[in-house]
Write a protein that holds these residues in place. Structure first.
Motif, mmCIF file in Angstrom:
data_model
loop_
_atom_site.group_PDB
_atom_site.id
_atom_site.type_symbol
_atom_site.label_atom_id
_atom_site.label_comp_id
_atom_site.label_asym_id
_atom_site.label_seq_id
_atom_site.Cartn_x
_atom_site.Cartn_y
_atom_site.Cartn_z
ATOM 1 N N MET A 111 0.846 -1.197 0.000
ATOM 2 C CA MET A 111 0.000 0.000 0.000
ATOM 3 C C MET A 111 0.883 1.248 0.000
ATOM 4 S SD MET A 111 -3.310 0.729 2.388
ATOM 5 C CE MET A 111 -2.584 1.597 3.769
ATOM 6 N N ILE A 112 0.421 2.276 -0.696
ATOM 7 C CA ILE A 112 1.186 3.524 -0.762
ATOM 8 C C ILE A 112 0.261 4.706 -0.488
ATOM 9 C CG2 ILE A 112 2.390 5.096 -2.310
ATOM 10 C CD1 ILE A 112 4.127 3.107 -3.067
ATOM 11 N N VAL A 113 0.683 5.585 0.413
ATOM 12 C CA VAL A 113 -0.061 6.815 0.689
ATOM 13 C C VAL A 113 0.897 7.985 0.482
ATOM 14 C CG1 VAL A 113 -1.203 8.170 2.484
ATOM 15 C CG2 VAL A 113 -1.612 5.709 2.334
ATOM 16 N N GLN A 114 0.486 8.953 -0.320
ATOM 17 C CA GLN A 114 1.364 10.092 -0.606
ATOM 18 C C GLN A 114 0.632 11.391 -0.299
ATOM 19 O OE1 GLN A 114 2.839 11.032 -4.799
ATOM 20 N NE2 GLN A 114 4.617 10.019 -3.917
ATOM 21 N N GLN A 115 1.325 12.294 0.384
ATOM 22 C CA GLN A 115 0.697 13.563 0.771
ATOM 23 C C GLN A 115 1.704 14.704 0.718
ATOM 24 O OE1 GLN A 115 -1.851 13.021 4.226
ATOM 25 N NE2 GLN A 115 -1.565 15.173 4.792
ATOM 26 N N ARG A 116 1.260 15.842 0.210
ATOM 27 C CA ARG A 116 2.121 17.030 0.140
ATOM 28 C C ARG A 116 1.887 17.900 1.362
ATOM 29 N NH1 ARG A 116 4.808 20.060 -4.247
ATOM 30 N NH2 ARG A 116 4.478 18.197 -5.503
ATOM 31 N N LEU A 117 2.986 18.331 2.000
ATOM 32 C CA LEU A 117 2.899 19.245 3.135
ATOM 33 C C LEU A 117 3.456 20.601 2.732
ATOM 34 C CD1 LEU A 117 4.386 17.006 6.009
ATOM 35 C CD2 LEU A 117 1.975 17.272 5.381
ATOM 36 N N ASN A 118 2.881 21.658 3.266
ATOM 37 C CA ASN A 118 3.422 22.998 3.087
ATOM 38 C C ASN A 118 4.094 23.404 4.399
ATOM 39 O OD1 ASN A 118 3.732 25.586 1.734
ATOM 40 N ND2 ASN A 118 2.277 26.334 3.268
ATOM 41 N N VAL A 119 5.340 23.833 4.318
ATOM 42 C CA VAL A 119 6.068 24.259 5.519
ATOM 43 C C VAL A 119 6.476 25.720 5.350
ATOM 44 C CG1 VAL A 119 8.024 23.795 7.058
ATOM 45 C CG2 VAL A 119 6.962 21.899 5.797
ATOM 46 N N PRO A 120 5.756 26.637 5.996
ATOM 47 C CA PRO A 120 6.141 28.051 5.904
ATOM 48 C C PRO A 120 7.352 28.318 6.798
ATOM 49 C CG PRO A 120 4.126 27.780 7.217
ATOM 50 C CD PRO A 120 4.604 26.408 6.867
ATOM 51 N N THR A 121 8.330 29.052 6.292
ATOM 52 C CA THR A 121 9.497 29.385 7.120
ATOM 53 C C THR A 121 9.583 30.900 7.304
ATOM 54 O OG1 THR A 121 11.157 29.677 5.359
ATOM 55 C CG2 THR A 121 10.717 27.419 6.088
ATOM 56 N N ARG A 122 10.249 31.315 8.354
ATOM 57 C CA ARG A 122 10.437 32.753 8.646
ATOM 58 C C ARG A 122 11.893 33.146 8.438
ATOM 59 N NH1 ARG A 122 7.911 30.023 12.329
ATOM 60 N NH2 ARG A 122 9.793 29.947 13.608
ATOM 61 N N GLY A 123 12.586 32.435 7.570
ATOM 62 C CA GLY A 123 13.990 32.738 7.306
ATOM 63 C C GLY A 123 14.896 31.650 7.833
ATOM 64 N N ARG A 124 16.193 31.844 7.666
ATOM 65 C CA ARG A 124 17.193 30.823 7.988
ATOM 66 C C ARG A 124 16.992 30.215 9.380
ATOM 67 N NH1 ARG A 124 23.336 32.143 6.670
ATOM 68 N NH2 ARG A 124 22.577 31.679 4.576
ATOM 69 N N GLY A 125 17.027 28.890 9.409
ATOM 70 C CA GLY A 125 16.884 28.191 10.689
ATOM 71 C C GLY A 125 16.228 26.840 10.484
ATOM 72 N N THR A 126 16.049 26.131 11.598
ATOM 73 C CA THR A 126 15.510 24.780 11.541
ATOM 74 C C THR A 126 14.059 24.768 12.031
ATOM 75 O OG1 THR A 126 16.451 24.358 13.724
ATOM 76 C CG2 THR A 126 17.759 23.686 11.834
ATOM 77 N N TYR A 127 13.221 23.960 11.377
ATOM 78 C CA TYR A 127 11.789 23.876 11.685
ATOM 79 C C TYR A 127 11.442 22.408 11.906
ATOM 80 C CZ TYR A 127 11.976 28.648 10.055
ATOM 81 O OH TYR A 127 12.313 29.971 9.932
ATOM 82 N N ASP A 128 10.965 22.093 13.093
ATOM 83 C CA ASP A 128 10.659 20.712 13.468
ATOM 84 C C ASP A 128 9.388 20.251 12.745
ATOM 85 O OD1 ASP A 128 10.018 18.309 14.745
ATOM 86 O OD2 ASP A 128 10.810 18.990 16.673
ATOM 87 N N ILE A 129 9.505 19.257 11.873
ATOM 88 C CA ILE A 129 8.343 18.745 11.142
ATOM 89 C C ILE A 129 8.030 17.293 11.546
ATOM 90 C CG2 ILE A 129 8.622 20.308 9.174
ATOM 91 C CD1 ILE A 129 9.825 17.943 7.579
ATOM 92 N N THR A 130 8.602 16.848 12.663
ATOM 93 C CA THR A 130 8.397 15.464 13.111
ATOM 94 C C THR A 130 6.910 15.136 13.280
ATOM 95 O OG1 THR A 130 10.430 15.771 14.416
ATOM 96 C CG2 THR A 130 9.191 13.727 14.788
ATOM 97 N N ALA A 131 6.175 16.009 13.978
ATOM 98 C CA ALA A 131 4.764 15.724 14.273
ATOM 99 C C ALA A 131 3.924 15.707 12.995
ATOM 100 C CB ALA A 131 4.219 16.750 15.266
ATOM 101 N N GLN A 132 4.217 16.632 12.071
ATOM 102 C CA GLN A 132 3.474 16.683 10.806
ATOM 103 C C GLN A 132 3.668 15.389 10.012
ATOM 104 O OE1 GLN A 132 4.759 20.695 9.309
ATOM 105 N NE2 GLN A 132 2.969 20.474 7.960
ATOM 106 N N VAL A 133 4.912 14.925 9.935
ATOM 107 C CA VAL A 133 5.214 13.704 9.180
ATOM 108 C C VAL A 133 4.618 12.491 9.895
ATOM 109 C CG1 VAL A 133 7.096 12.183 8.416
ATOM 110 C CG2 VAL A 133 7.260 14.672 8.076
ATOM 111 N N GLU A 134 4.749 12.460 11.206
ATOM 112 C CA GLU A 134 4.171 11.373 12.008
ATOM 113 C C GLU A 134 2.643 11.331 11.817
ATOM 114 O OE1 GLU A 134 5.470 8.978 13.755
ATOM 115 O OE2 GLU A 134 3.868 8.346 15.100
ATOM 116 N N GLY A 135 2.031 12.486 11.654
ATOM 117 C CA GLY A 135 0.591 12.537 11.387
ATOM 118 C C GLY A 135 0.215 11.836 10.089
ATOM 119 N N VAL A 136 1.019 12.024 9.064
ATOM 120 C CA VAL A 136 0.761 11.337 7.784
ATOM 121 C C VAL A 136 0.903 9.829 7.976
ATOM 122 C CG1 VAL A 136 1.475 11.069 5.379
ATOM 123 C CG2 VAL A 136 1.568 13.326 6.457
#
Lengths: 138, 138, 138
Positions: free
Chosen positions: C1-26
């Motif tokens: 089985m394959i599930v594919q989903q596009r996420l949008n990640v808005p950034t406020r400039g240089r730096g790191t953004y934790d997307i663990t929970a968003q990916v775990e949600g998928v």
């Protein structure tokens, strides 16, 4: 479903070689709508990367950067059997990618607008480089 | 078909540990002819890489290169809770690989002639490192 | 089985953004017990990495390291169309990851205790970044 195909990529020495169309050809031939496309380089002195594909100055600057970071003939290195570019080629390969996986959507590689897929030859002389493409999905 | 198995890799401190045979063992046991083998390192101070496996000088030179690039005790770093090798270990992990995917062909890992799969311990003291191998295909 | 989903990640400039929970949600939504989760960044001036998630000093030190390795305004670079952070952003992307694959076990991402999944924005100004998550397995 899984489709696997070996590609031969001849190089003319150090530099980047655009293999996007070749890999995309395997994906289109696989008849897979949604899935993944895995690309693997069978070498330790050539590698893979996704890089900006619109302005070739980006890849020239990247070469300048890697040449400063891991210069040919660096006295730090003992492994020089095949010349001054031998060990720097291994270092460059390890700092870039041996394998990449791309999403497949609507039957093609879903790359970003400015993303090109490159084989990076790190040795000064040309080689026949082997790349395996594996497409999986539904 | 999917087969997933956890491996324990004990390390004796900073250095490279060849895990090619262990991973190949999982692939052979999976009974998958054509597919992919994914290898994942569950740590941020140890990592994975494919590296030349014939001459150990390559890995010694690589260690010298990383030691120059991200030296232990670098005054640039504030995160030194676990000692002078703490932050350099994180940097080395990020510059190498946390996960690698290898093609599986004819029931085994289709590595190039000179490619070995290594776990790279970046901390000075030994650890028990966890690696998950997932083999998928037909 | 394959599930594919596009996420949008808005950034406020240089730096790191934790997307663990968003990916775990998928992954949780996909209903796949055992398999793999592939994460792909559709850009050449932003990238992905797994990094220590407990002490934010690690990511601040990493930023200091990359800033020293590939400084903005480096006279080595000719590709400066979009400013002094243009080419350094491409270099940082290539030295980190464009795609990552995580094992899925018992229906969730089997990350190590201290592993967080980050999108790394390398440009000084904010962007809307696109990430595709593909979950496959049984």
């Amino acid at each position: 479903m899984i489709v696997q195909q070996r590609l031969n990529v001849p190089t003319r020495g150090r530099g980047t070689y655009d293999i996007t169309a070749q890999v995309e050809g395997v994906v289109r031939g696989a008849g897979i709508a949604t899935g993944l496309c895995h690309v693997f380089c069978h070498h330790t002195s050539a590698s893979l990367m996704l890089c900006e594909n619109a302005d070739q100055t980006v890849r020239r600057d990247l070469e300048a950067f890697l040449g400063r970071l891991a210069p040919d003939g660096d006295p730090l290195f003992d492994h020089t059997d095949e010349g001054p570019d031998d060990m720097p080629a291994h270092v460059r390969s390890i700092l870039t990618k041996t394998d990449l996986t791309l999403p497949v959507s609507d039957g093609h590689c879903a790359l970003g607008t400015w993303q090109g897929l490159y084989l990076y030859e790190h040795r000064m002389r040309g080689h026949q480089r082997q790349v395996t493409v594996t497409v999986s999905g539904d």
